[in-house]
Design a protein around this motif. Structure first.
Motif, PDB file in Angstrom:
ATOM      1  N   ASP A   1      78.119  32.352  72.693  1.00 34.19           N
ATOM      2  CA  ASP A   1      77.036  32.557  73.657  1.00 34.19           C
ATOM      3  C   ASP A   1      75.852  31.716  73.182  1.00 34.19           C
ATOM      4  OD1 ASP A   1      75.267  33.366  75.550  1.00 34.19           O
ATOM      5  OD2 ASP A   1      75.695  35.503  75.348  1.00 34.19           O
TER       6      ASP A   1
ATOM      7  N   SER B   1      78.894  41.766  73.096  1.00 36.57           N
ATOM      8  CA  SER B   1      78.163  41.541  71.842  1.00 36.57           C
ATOM      9  C   SER B   1      78.232  42.767  70.934  1.00 36.57           C
ATOM     10  CB  SER B   1      76.701  41.189  72.125  1.00 36.57           C
ATOM     11  OG  SER B   1      76.615  39.910  72.710  1.00 36.57           O
TER      12      SER B   1
ATOM     13  N   ASN C   1      82.559  35.883  69.504  1.00 35.16           N
ATOM     14  CA  ASN C   1      81.760  36.587  70.503  1.00 35.16           C
ATOM     15  C   ASN C   1      81.659  35.686  71.735  1.00 35.16           C
ATOM     16  OD1 ASN C   1      79.975  38.583  71.615  1.00 35.16           O
ATOM     17  ND2 ASN C   1      78.274  37.184  71.197  1.00 35.16           N
ATOM     18  N   THR C   2      82.179  36.154  72.858  1.00 34.22           N
ATOM     19  CA  THR C   2      82.181  35.288  74.039  1.00 34.22           C
ATOM     20  C   THR C   2      80.966  35.545  74.923  1.00 34.22           C
ATOM     21  OG1 THR C   2      83.521  36.795  75.366  1.00 34.22           O
ATOM     22  CG2 THR C   2      84.699  35.150  74.070  1.00 34.22           C
TER      23      THR C   2
ATOM     24  N   ASP D   1      72.979  36.396  70.426  1.00 31.40           N
ATOM     25  CA  ASP D   1      72.448  37.615  69.807  1.00 31.40           C
ATOM     26  C   ASP D   1      73.221  38.026  68.555  1.00 31.40           C
ATOM     27  OD1 ASP D   1      74.634  38.317  71.415  1.00 31.40           O
ATOM     28  OD2 ASP D   1      73.538  39.781  72.630  1.00 31.40           O
TER      29      ASP D   1
HETATM   30 MG   LIG Z   1      76.696  39.107  74.649  1.00 32.99          MG
END
Ligand SMILES: [Mg+2]
Ligand SMILES: Nc1ncnc2c1ncn2[C@@H]1O[C@H](COP(=O)(O)OP(=O)(O)OP(=O)(O)O)[C@@H](O)[C@H]1O
Length: 227
Positions: A41, A18, A86-87, A46
């Protein structure tokens, strides 16, 4: 240069995927690029919480075939945006099962795929990387040693590894993500602030630390963005 899809990967939980996505979005936007964030995610989005007010952002579940279809379609519909994915932790299963959906469309999308694979100092980070590179052979893959886990020289396993050779022989780089003081990264996460919002809202000392980290991040990622 072709527009790019950047994947902040690493598969393991808590390695810094992140914060790598945050670093990337900030670097791209400060260079004037339009950014589309794909937050995969979905249980703890986030980065989406920090950036959905600032850049175009979509929530997409990449554990599922539908998510990969959506990813390709949204890239196709936004040809002038740099895409940052973002994974989530344990995303390697989705990549192995469905990565080909993206891999096979890259040339029609007229996109280059670039992965920033974030590692800590443990062996499984490297084993997962090997699987990832096999599942997404179309990606230019760079490795990011997250200095939150120690200085560059302490990443002995990676530094002396065969996978490092494989990455670098394929044109990837071995990079180091700077460590941001905990109290400032806590500000970003707990108050859901983007870097630019934090540069307006935090106390002067915190902003000075963030500015130091940001400048280091921009120069580290500059080598990837220009290369
Ligand atoms: Mg993360
Ligand atoms: N370079 C760094 N500087 C400061 N803090 C960091 C850094 N890297 C990681 N952290 C801290 O470690 C924690 C985990 O980082 P992050 O959320 O980026 O990992 P992740 O891989 O996205 O985790 P998850 O798998 O849960 O999504 C965060 O609370 C963050 O504050």
């Amino acid at each position: 240069m072709k527009r790019r899809i950047y994947i902040a990967g690493g598969s393991k939980g808590g390695v810094g995927k992140s914060i790598q996505s945050v670093a990337l979005i900030d670097t791209l936007t400060s260079r004037g690029e339009k950014v589309l964030l794909i937050e995969s995610d979905t249980s703890n989005p986030d980065v989406w919480k920090m950036y959905s007010g600032e850049v175009q952002a979509e929530l997409v579940d990449l554990d599922d075939a539908n998510g990969w279809i959506d990813l390709v379609n949204v890239c196709d519909q936004n040809p002038d945006h740099a895409v940052v994915v973002n994974t989530a932790a344990r995303n390697n299963r989705g990549v192995t099962a469905y990565g080909q959906t993206l891999n096979s469309t890259l040339s029609e999308l007229q996109r280059d795929l670039v992965t920033l694979w974030v590692i800590n100092r443990q062996r499984d980070s490297l084993e997962l990387l090997r699987d990832y590179m096999e599942a997404l052979p179309g990606s230019r893959t760079h490795v990011v040693r997250n200095s939150y886990f120690g200085e560059e020289r302490k990443f002995e396993l990676y530094n002396g590894s065969q996978i490092r050779k494989t990455v670098e022989d394929a044109g990837g780089r071995s990079l180091t993500l700077p460590d941001l003081a905990d109290r400032v990264s806590d500000d970003l996460y707990s108050r859901r602030l983007s870097i630019s919002a934090a540069m307006k809202e935090l106390p002067l000392g915190n902003r000075a630390e963030l500015a130091r980290w940001r400048a280091d991040v921009h120069s580290m990622l500059g080598t990837v963005l220009d290369g």
